[in-house]
Design a protein around this motif. Structure first.
Motif, PDB file in Angstrom:
ATOM      1  N   ALA A  20      34.233  20.988 -11.709  1.00 34.04           N
ATOM      2  CA  ALA A  20      33.813  21.568 -12.996  1.00 34.04           C
ATOM      3  C   ALA A  20      34.993  21.629 -13.972  1.00 34.04           C
ATOM      4  O   ALA A  20      35.495  22.703 -14.302  1.00 34.04           O
ATOM      5  CB  ALA A  20      33.225  22.961 -12.771  1.00 34.04           C
ATOM      6  N   PRO A  21      35.435  20.481 -14.463  1.00 30.13           N
ATOM      7  CA  PRO A  21      36.612  20.455 -15.344  1.00 30.13           C
ATOM      8  C   PRO A  21      36.405  21.122 -16.703  1.00 30.13           C
ATOM      9  O   PRO A  21      37.381  21.462 -17.372  1.00 30.13           O
ATOM     10  CB  PRO A  21      36.891  18.956 -15.512  1.00 30.13           C
ATOM     11  N   GLU A  22      35.166  21.327 -17.105  1.00 27.72           N
ATOM     12  CA  GLU A  22      34.901  22.015 -18.362  1.00 27.72           C
ATOM     13  C   GLU A  22      35.096  23.520 -18.234  1.00 27.72           C
ATOM     14  O   GLU A  22      35.224  24.231 -19.226  1.00 27.72           O
ATOM     15  CB  GLU A  22      33.472  21.737 -18.848  1.00 27.72           C
ATOM     16  N   VAL A  23      35.114  24.007 -16.987  1.00 27.88           N
ATOM     17  CA  VAL A  23      35.182  25.446 -16.741  1.00 27.88           C
ATOM     18  C   VAL A  23      36.526  25.869 -16.149  1.00 27.88           C
ATOM     19  O   VAL A  23      37.014  26.960 -16.433  1.00 27.88           O
ATOM     20  CB  VAL A  23      34.026  25.871 -15.797  1.00 27.88           C
ATOM     21  N   PHE A  24      37.135  24.988 -15.349  1.00 27.35           N
ATOM     22  CA  PHE A  24      38.381  25.331 -14.663  1.00 27.35           C
ATOM     23  C   PHE A  24      39.501  24.353 -15.007  1.00 27.35           C
ATOM     24  O   PHE A  24      39.253  23.177 -15.239  1.00 27.35           O
ATOM     25  CB  PHE A  24      38.178  25.308 -13.135  1.00 27.35           C
ATOM     26  N   ASP A  25      40.718  24.855 -14.991  1.00 33.90           N
ATOM     27  CA  ASP A  25      41.918  24.034 -15.129  1.00 33.90           C
ATOM     28  C   ASP A  25      42.961  24.622 -14.178  1.00 33.90           C
ATOM     29  O   ASP A  25      42.679  25.599 -13.484  1.00 33.90           O
ATOM     30  CB  ASP A  25      42.414  24.049 -16.573  1.00 33.90           C
ATOM     31  N   GLN A  26      44.143  24.022 -14.148  1.00 35.06           N
ATOM     32  CA  GLN A  26      45.221  24.514 -13.299  1.00 35.06           C
ATOM     33  C   GLN A  26      46.497  24.644 -14.104  1.00 35.06           C
ATOM     34  O   GLN A  26      46.762  23.835 -15.003  1.00 35.06           O
ATOM     35  CB  GLN A  26      45.492  23.544 -12.144  1.00 35.06           C
TER      36      GLN A  26
END
Length: 66
Positions: A20-26
């Motif tokens: 879910a790259p639209e919701v999470f990042d690092q």
């Protein structure tokens, strides 16, 4: 849907970002999860549930409702 993350539990595996790259990042320095959208659009709900399920550290909590 409301999402919370426990940064202390996060091991930086990055599975949430892949799902879910639209919701999470690092974070760049240590890979710890960054929550971009604590209340995502309904089209993202399935991906968020999958991200929580595949998190090896169980650092993502998802609740239905407000």
């Amino acid at each position: 849907m409301k999402i919370t993350v426990d940064e202390d539990k996060c091991c930086g595996a990055g599975q949430c970002v892949l799902v879910a790259p639209e919701v999470f990042d690092q974070r760049d320095d240590d890979g710890v999860v960054i929550l971009l959208t604590p209340e995502p659009d309904p089209v993202e709900h399935a991906a968020v549930r999958e991200a929580a399920a595949v998190c090896p550290a169980a650092a993502i909590a998802v609740s239905d409702g407000t």
